[in-house]
Design a protein around this motif. Structure first.
Motif, PDB file in Angstrom:
ATOM      1  N   UNK A 269     116.057 -16.143   4.863  1.00 32.65           N
ATOM      2  CA  UNK A 269     115.975 -17.480   5.466  1.00 32.65           C
ATOM      3  C   UNK A 269     116.353 -17.459   6.937  1.00 32.65           C
ATOM      4  N   UNK A 270     115.586 -18.237   7.707  1.00 27.03           N
ATOM      5  CA  UNK A 270     115.934 -18.472   9.106  1.00 27.03           C
ATOM      6  C   UNK A 270     115.917 -19.983   9.322  1.00 27.03           C
ATOM      7  N   UNK A 271     116.063 -20.401  10.571  1.00 22.34           N
ATOM      8  CA  UNK A 271     116.144 -21.833  10.844  1.00 22.34           C
ATOM      9  C   UNK A 271     114.917 -22.357  11.583  1.00 22.34           C
ATOM     10  N   UNK A 272     114.532 -23.561  11.229  1.00 17.79           N
ATOM     11  CA  UNK A 272     113.529 -24.292  12.009  1.00 17.79           C
ATOM     12  C   UNK A 272     114.287 -25.436  12.689  1.00 17.79           C
ATOM     13  N   UNK A 273     114.470 -25.318  13.989  1.00 17.14           N
ATOM     14  CA  UNK A 273     115.325 -26.275  14.709  1.00 17.14           C
ATOM     15  C   UNK A 273     114.497 -27.348  15.385  1.00 17.14           C
ATOM     16  N   UNK A 287     122.182 -25.705  22.345  1.00 12.20           N
ATOM     17  CA  UNK A 287     123.347 -25.286  21.550  1.00 12.20           C
ATOM     18  C   UNK A 287     122.878 -24.823  20.166  1.00 12.20           C
ATOM     19  N   UNK A 288     122.043 -25.648  19.536  1.00 13.90           N
ATOM     20  CA  UNK A 288     121.550 -25.298  18.207  1.00 13.90           C
ATOM     21  C   UNK A 288     120.782 -23.967  18.225  1.00 13.90           C
ATOM     22  N   UNK A 289     119.959 -23.797  19.262  1.00 13.42           N
ATOM     23  CA  UNK A 289     119.191 -22.549  19.392  1.00 13.42           C
ATOM     24  C   UNK A 289     120.132 -21.352  19.538  1.00 13.42           C
ATOM     25  N   UNK A 298     117.043 -17.366  14.344  1.00 10.88           N
ATOM     26  CA  UNK A 298     116.137 -18.344  14.957  1.00 10.88           C
ATOM     27  C   UNK A 298     114.725 -18.083  14.430  1.00 10.88           C
ATOM     28  N   UNK A 299     114.151 -19.068  13.767  1.00 10.67           N
ATOM     29  CA  UNK A 299     112.822 -18.887  13.196  1.00 10.67           C
ATOM     30  C   UNK A 299     111.745 -19.610  13.974  1.00 10.67           C
ATOM     31  N   UNK A 331     115.475 -19.190  24.068  1.00  7.39           N
ATOM     32  CA  UNK A 331     114.426 -18.614  23.212  1.00  7.39           C
ATOM     33  C   UNK A 331     113.865 -17.325  23.818  1.00  7.39           C
ATOM     34  N   UNK A 332     113.540 -17.366  25.118  1.00  9.95           N
ATOM     35  CA  UNK A 332     112.944 -16.180  25.744  1.00  9.95           C
ATOM     36  C   UNK A 332     113.936 -15.029  25.865  1.00  9.95           C
TER      37      UNK A 332
END
Ligand code: XUL
Ligand code: CO
Length: 442
Positions: A269-273, A287-289, A298-299, A331-332
């Protein structure tokens, strides 16, 4: 990607949206999003992996708790549920191919209405999935993720996987099984769980521990089933702290990560933020990322924005380049999306009633991302930002600071060093300087 139009063209007078550059005053053109433009090693399309959300753009007719729907969608008028679902799928693929997004996302009962019985619903779903498969083949559009709607039907008022009634849990499982089947059949890259009703309205009537145990059991079963039928993609959990429930178990990144660790689910499992979900949890999106990136989970992301004044989940289209640049930096720097992408979980306003408004909304969102991507790439290339942040931690790069990081010092030794070194010199955090570096590139 090939433009696909069904028997009837729904977005008449609008063709493929071209990239015309920032000098253009054509509202139906991109000013910054140029799918094939290289930014670093990847094209804009490869970086951003845009997806269109079936539920908002083709099902969301503008109803709210105070008023009836305002939008008349010509693809929703046929009385036959299958034909209506096909018309809606035609409209979706016409839109997606005209806007030039490589992906789409759906809930089971976005793509076809739920029927009076489970058996009938399953049949309907099979029919529309076969139709979607043809549309994907004809256009080249792919499925970023599928999911099951476990929150609209009244049977889920006390929860789905966390419902205190086992019969409801079975019903939720049947829907998830079918939605995983659909996702696999359509070659989806991810499968999402968003638990809008997985939480409580009052703790007084809730056995939280038991409900969380059930949720974990349910997710293990879903994961095992998916793997058994050959799903190689990623399972994603989408955190949100509240709405519709008073308290949702998947509150934010940190809460979900702790849950995944506790129940041994980190591997699959990963996250969809989602931006507006972060806002509701009183966090910034970045922050969430960052929390997800640091835990290696991080998904994918759902793009939208909230409202600074009222704080609801307004799901507006993104238009703030500076904020998105802060997000894309995280993200990058983490290497960008792998199986995930940018899904526009955003809706046009209740009074934006022209079909063209759906284009304006997505053009604005995609251009905002493209501008932020260019700025982010330039900031990372320039290096001053990364270097300045690194410098703040320079005291840990060598000597005693390094030994501290390596676990080679004791509390007693730290105390001795404090005595020896005396009062630390004041070192500025230079927040405004950091903000100005970003401003230079935005
Ligand atoms: C609700 C929300 C959902 C999920 C999918 O706030 O974001 O649409 O993205 O169920
Ligand atoms: Co979402």
């Amino acid at each position: 990607m090939k433009i696909t139009v069904g028997n009837k063209e729904f977005f008449k007078g609008i063709g493929a949206i071209p990239y015309e550059g920032k000098g253009s005053d054509n509202p139906l053109s991109f000013k910054y999003y140029d799918a094939r433009k290289k930014v670093g090693k990847k094209t804009m399309e490869e970086h951003l992996r845009f997806a269109i959300a079936h539920w908002h753009s083709f099902c969301g007719t503008g109803g709210d708790p105070f008023g009836l729907p305002t939008k008349i969608f010509p693809w929703l008028v046929n009385a036959d549920p299958i034909q209506r679902a096909k018309d809606k799928m035609d409209a979706a693929f016409e839109f997606i191919t005209k806007i030039g997004a490589p992906f789409y996302c759906f809930h089971d009962y976005d793509i076809v209405d739920e029927a009076p019985t489970l058996a009938q619903s399953e049949k309907r779903l099979e029919t529309i999935v076969a139709y979607a498969k043809q549309k994907q083949k004809a256009s080249g559009v792919k499925l970023l993720w599928g999911t099951a709607n476990l929150f609209s039907n009244p049977r889920y008022m006390n929860g789905a996987a966390t419902n205190p009634d086992f019969n409801v849990v079975c019903h939720a499982a049947s829907q998830v099984k079918n939605a995983i089947d659909a996702t696999v059949e359509l070659g989806g890259s991810n499968y999402v769980f968003w638990g809008g009703r997985e939480g409580y309205l009052s703790l007084l009537n809730t056995n939280m521990k038991r409900e969380l145990d059930h949720l974990a059991r349910f997710l293990h079963m879903a994961k095992d089933y998916g793997r058994k039928i050959g799903f190689k993609g990623c399972f994603l959990i989408e955190p949100k702290p509240m709405e519709p429930s008073k308290h949702q178990y998947d509150f934010d990144s940190a809460t979900v990560i702790s849950f995944l660790r506790q129940y041994d689910l980190m591997e699959d499992f990963k996250l969809n933020l989602e931006v507006n979900h972060a806002t509701l949890a009183h966090h910034t999106f970045q922050h969430e990322l960052q929390v997800a990136v640091d835990a290696g989970v991080l998904g994918s992301m759902d793009a939208n924005r909230g409202d600074y004044q009222n704080g609801w989940d307004t799901d507006q289209f993104p238009n703030n380049v500076y904020e998105l640049t802060e997000a894309l930096l995280v993200i990058l720097e983490s290497g960008g999306f792998k199986t995930g992408g940018v899904n526009f979980d955003a809706k046009t306003r209740r009074n934006s009633t022209d079909l063209a408004d759906i284009f304006h909304a997505h053009i604005g969102g995609m251009d905002t991302f493209a501008r932020a991507l260019l700025a982010t790439d330039a900031i990372l290339e320039d290096g001053e930002y990364l270097e300045a942040r690194k410098q703040r931690y320079a005291s840990f790069d060598s000597g005693k600071g390094r030994q501290f990081e390596q676990g080679k010092l004791s509390m007693v030794e730290l105390r001795e060093l404090a005595h020896k070194n005396g009062e630390p010199e004041q070192i500025s955090g230079r927040q405004e300087y950091f903000e100005n570096i970003l401003s230079r590139f935005v």
